[in-house]
Design an enzyme around this catalytic site. Structure first.
Site, PDB file in Angstrom:
ATOM      1  N   CYS A 145       0.370  -0.515  -0.070  1.00 18.45           N
ATOM      2  CA  CYS A 145      -0.476   0.533   0.067  1.00 18.45           C
ATOM      3  C   CYS A 145       0.873   0.699  -0.278  1.00 18.45           C
ATOM      4  O   CYS A 145       1.473   1.463   0.677  1.00 18.45           O
ATOM      5  CB  CYS A 145      -1.142   0.183   1.403  1.00 18.45           C
ATOM      6  SG  CYS A 145      -1.690   1.424   1.979  1.00 18.45           S
ATOM      7  N   ASP A 165       0.332  16.525  -1.510  1.00 20.07           N
ATOM      8  CA  ASP A 165      -0.046  15.908  -2.402  1.00 20.07           C
ATOM      9  C   ASP A 165       0.802  16.209  -3.271  1.00 20.07           C
ATOM     10  O   ASP A 165       1.409  17.355  -3.764  1.00 20.07           O
ATOM     11  CB  ASP A 165      -1.122  16.270  -3.237  1.00 20.07           C
ATOM     12  CG  ASP A 165      -1.914  15.595  -3.641  1.00 20.07           C
ATOM     13  OD1 ASP A 165      -3.045  14.738  -3.277  1.00 20.07           O
ATOM     14  OD2 ASP A 165      -1.576  15.502  -4.258  1.00 20.07           O
ATOM     15  N   ASN A 194     -12.024  10.695  -0.742  1.00 21.03           N
ATOM     16  CA  ASN A 194     -12.660  10.180  -1.781  1.00 21.03           C
ATOM     17  C   ASN A 194     -13.059   8.556  -1.630  1.00 21.03           C
ATOM     18  O   ASN A 194     -12.185   8.294  -0.838  1.00 21.03           O
ATOM     19  CB  ASN A 194     -11.827  10.282  -3.379  1.00 21.03           C
ATOM     20  CG  ASN A 194     -12.121  11.913  -3.761  1.00 21.03           C
ATOM     21  OD1 ASN A 194     -13.280  12.711  -3.694  1.00 21.03           O
ATOM     22  ND2 ASN A 194     -11.030  12.201  -4.242  1.00 21.03           N
ATOM     23  N   GLY A 232     -13.923   8.272  -6.887  1.00 25.57           N
ATOM     24  CA  GLY A 232     -12.354   8.889  -8.132  1.00 25.57           C
ATOM     25  C   GLY A 232     -11.554   8.322  -7.095  1.00 25.57           C
ATOM     26  O   GLY A 232     -10.086   8.496  -6.977  1.00 25.57           O
ATOM     27  N   HIS A 262      -6.118   3.803   0.800  1.00 22.12           N
ATOM     28  CA  HIS A 262      -6.084   3.551   2.041  1.00 22.12           C
ATOM     29  C   HIS A 262      -6.687   5.331   2.131  1.00 22.12           C
ATOM     30  O   HIS A 262      -6.174   6.518   2.045  1.00 22.12           O
ATOM     31  CB  HIS A 262      -4.033   3.667   2.308  1.00 22.12           C
ATOM     32  CG  HIS A 262      -3.571   4.460   3.998  1.00 22.12           C
ATOM     33  ND1 HIS A 262      -2.473   3.087   3.997  1.00 22.12           N
ATOM     34  CD2 HIS A 262      -3.685   5.079   4.635  1.00 22.12           C
ATOM     35  CE1 HIS A 262      -2.011   3.640   5.297  1.00 22.12           C
ATOM     36  NE2 HIS A 262      -3.132   4.952   5.587  1.00 22.12           N
ATOM     37  N   HIS A 297      -7.374   8.635   3.260  1.00 22.02           N
ATOM     38  CA  HIS A 297      -6.398   9.914   3.500  1.00 22.02           C
ATOM     39  C   HIS A 297      -7.792  11.012   3.576  1.00 22.02           C
ATOM     40  O   HIS A 297      -9.243  11.460   2.945  1.00 22.02           O
ATOM     41  CB  HIS A 297      -5.586   9.934   2.046  1.00 22.02           C
ATOM     42  CG  HIS A 297      -6.673  10.040   1.232  1.00 22.02           C
ATOM     43  ND1 HIS A 297      -6.457   8.288   0.743  1.00 22.02           N
ATOM     44  CD2 HIS A 297      -6.620  10.496   0.586  1.00 22.02           C
ATOM     45  CE1 HIS A 297      -7.244   8.116  -0.873  1.00 22.02           C
ATOM     46  NE2 HIS A 297      -7.215   9.466  -1.441  1.00 22.02           N
ATOM     47  N   HIS A 303      -8.172  14.937   1.810  1.00 18.48           N
ATOM     48  CA  HIS A 303      -7.592  15.958   1.153  1.00 18.48           C
ATOM     49  C   HIS A 303      -7.979  17.063   1.957  1.00 18.48           C
ATOM     50  O   HIS A 303      -8.769  17.559   2.902  1.00 18.48           O
ATOM     51  CB  HIS A 303      -8.309  16.143  -0.372  1.00 18.48           C
ATOM     52  CG  HIS A 303      -7.895  14.950  -0.851  1.00 18.48           C
ATOM     53  ND1 HIS A 303      -6.927  15.047  -2.025  1.00 18.48           N
ATOM     54  CD2 HIS A 303      -8.332  13.969  -1.208  1.00 18.48           C
ATOM     55  CE1 HIS A 303      -7.065  13.857  -2.563  1.00 18.48           C
ATOM     56  NE2 HIS A 303      -7.473  13.312  -2.071  1.00 18.48           N
TER      57      HIS A 303
HETATM   58  P1  AMP Z   1      -7.828   9.843  -4.391  1.00 18.81           P
HETATM   59  O1  AMP Z   1      -7.542  10.327  -5.699  1.00 18.81           O
HETATM   60  O2  AMP Z   1      -8.517  10.307  -3.837  1.00 18.81           O
HETATM   61  O3  AMP Z   1      -7.084   8.537  -3.734  1.00 18.81           O
HETATM   62  O4  AMP Z   1      -6.876  10.617  -3.699  1.00 18.81           O
HETATM   63  C1  AMP Z   1      -4.848  10.082  -3.819  1.00 18.81           C
HETATM   64  C2  AMP Z   1      -4.244  11.485  -3.716  1.00 18.81           C
HETATM   65  O5  AMP Z   1      -2.379  10.701  -3.906  1.00 18.81           O
HETATM   66  C3  AMP Z   1      -3.616  12.022  -5.635  1.00 18.81           C
HETATM   67  O6  AMP Z   1      -4.850  13.341  -4.992  1.00 18.81           O
HETATM   68  C4  AMP Z   1      -2.674  12.153  -5.684  1.00 18.81           C
HETATM   69  O7  AMP Z   1      -1.579  12.792  -6.289  1.00 18.81           O
HETATM   70  C5  AMP Z   1      -2.027  11.715  -4.584  1.00 18.81           C
HETATM   71  N1  AMP Z   1      -0.574  10.937  -4.480  1.00 18.81           N
HETATM   72  C6  AMP Z   1      -0.575  10.147  -5.405  1.00 18.81           C
HETATM   73  N2  AMP Z   1       0.813   9.710  -5.107  1.00 18.81           N
HETATM   74  C7  AMP Z   1       1.390  10.515  -4.432  1.00 18.81           C
HETATM   75  C8  AMP Z   1       2.746  10.281  -3.425  1.00 18.81           C
HETATM   76  N3  AMP Z   1       3.454   9.906  -3.373  1.00 18.81           N
HETATM   77  N4  AMP Z   1       2.900  11.413  -3.174  1.00 18.81           N
HETATM   78  C9  AMP Z   1       1.887  12.543  -2.864  1.00 18.81           C
HETATM   79  N5  AMP Z   1       0.448  11.801  -3.608  1.00 18.81           N
HETATM   80  C10 AMP Z   1       0.633  11.599  -4.198  1.00 18.81           C
HETATM   81 ZN    ZN Z   2      -2.136   1.543   3.508  1.00 17.53          ZN
END
Ligand code: AMP
Ligand code: ZN
Length: 112
Positions: free
Chosen positions: A3, A29, A85, A91, A96, A98, A100
């Site tokens: 993950c 992000d 989300n 989307g 995991h 999170h 925003h």
């Molecule tokens: P979601 O689309 O709501 O699942 O959000 C996932 C977020 O993780 C997106 O806004 C991506 O830009 C961000 N993301 C993906 N990989 C990384 C990373 N390695 N470091 C920081 N943010 C990331």
């Molecule tokens: Zn995880």
């Protein structure tokens, strides 16, 4: 477990950390959608907001304490948005939990 955000929280994959305690990790992000765009996650693996239960919800309270503290530190006194989300239609790309935290510009409603 394979993950991405578990690995970021464990420091196995680099990130721009903005906060860490024993339960919570917050980082910038990688594809910011606003001048301020931070992700706040539990260190424990929880799949999404749909997987929050009475067993694991304590960390969610901690996450929101962290968010209000970070909002002050990041100067978001004009307002900000917290988004989580869940699943495919919303989307969610990383499975995991999170949150925003978006700020530093005006937001539109409803979101796309
Ligand atoms: P979601 O689309 O709501 O699942 O959000 C996932 C977020 O993780 C997106 O806004 C991506 O830009 C961000 N993301 C993906 N990989 C990384 C990373 N390695 N470091 C920081 N943010 C990331
Ligand atoms: Zn995880």
């Amino acid at each position: 477990m394979d993950c991405l955000f578990c690995k970021i929280a464990a420091g196995e994959i680099p990130s721009s950390k903005v906060y860490e305690d024993e339960l919570v990790y917050a980082f910038k992000d990688i594809e910011p959608q606003a001048p301020v765009h931070v992700l706040v996650i539990p260190k424990e693996h929880i799949q999404s907001a749909a997987a929050i239960t009475s067993e694991n919800s304590g960390v969610v309270a901690r996450i929101f304490e962290v968010i209000s503290k970070l909002a002050v530190e990041m100067g978001l006194d004009n307002g900000f948005r917290v988004v989580s989300n869940v699943g495919e239609s919303a989307g969610q790309s990383v499975r995991h939990l999170h949150f925003h935290v978006l700020g530093g510009r005006d937001m539109t409603w409803p979101p796309g």
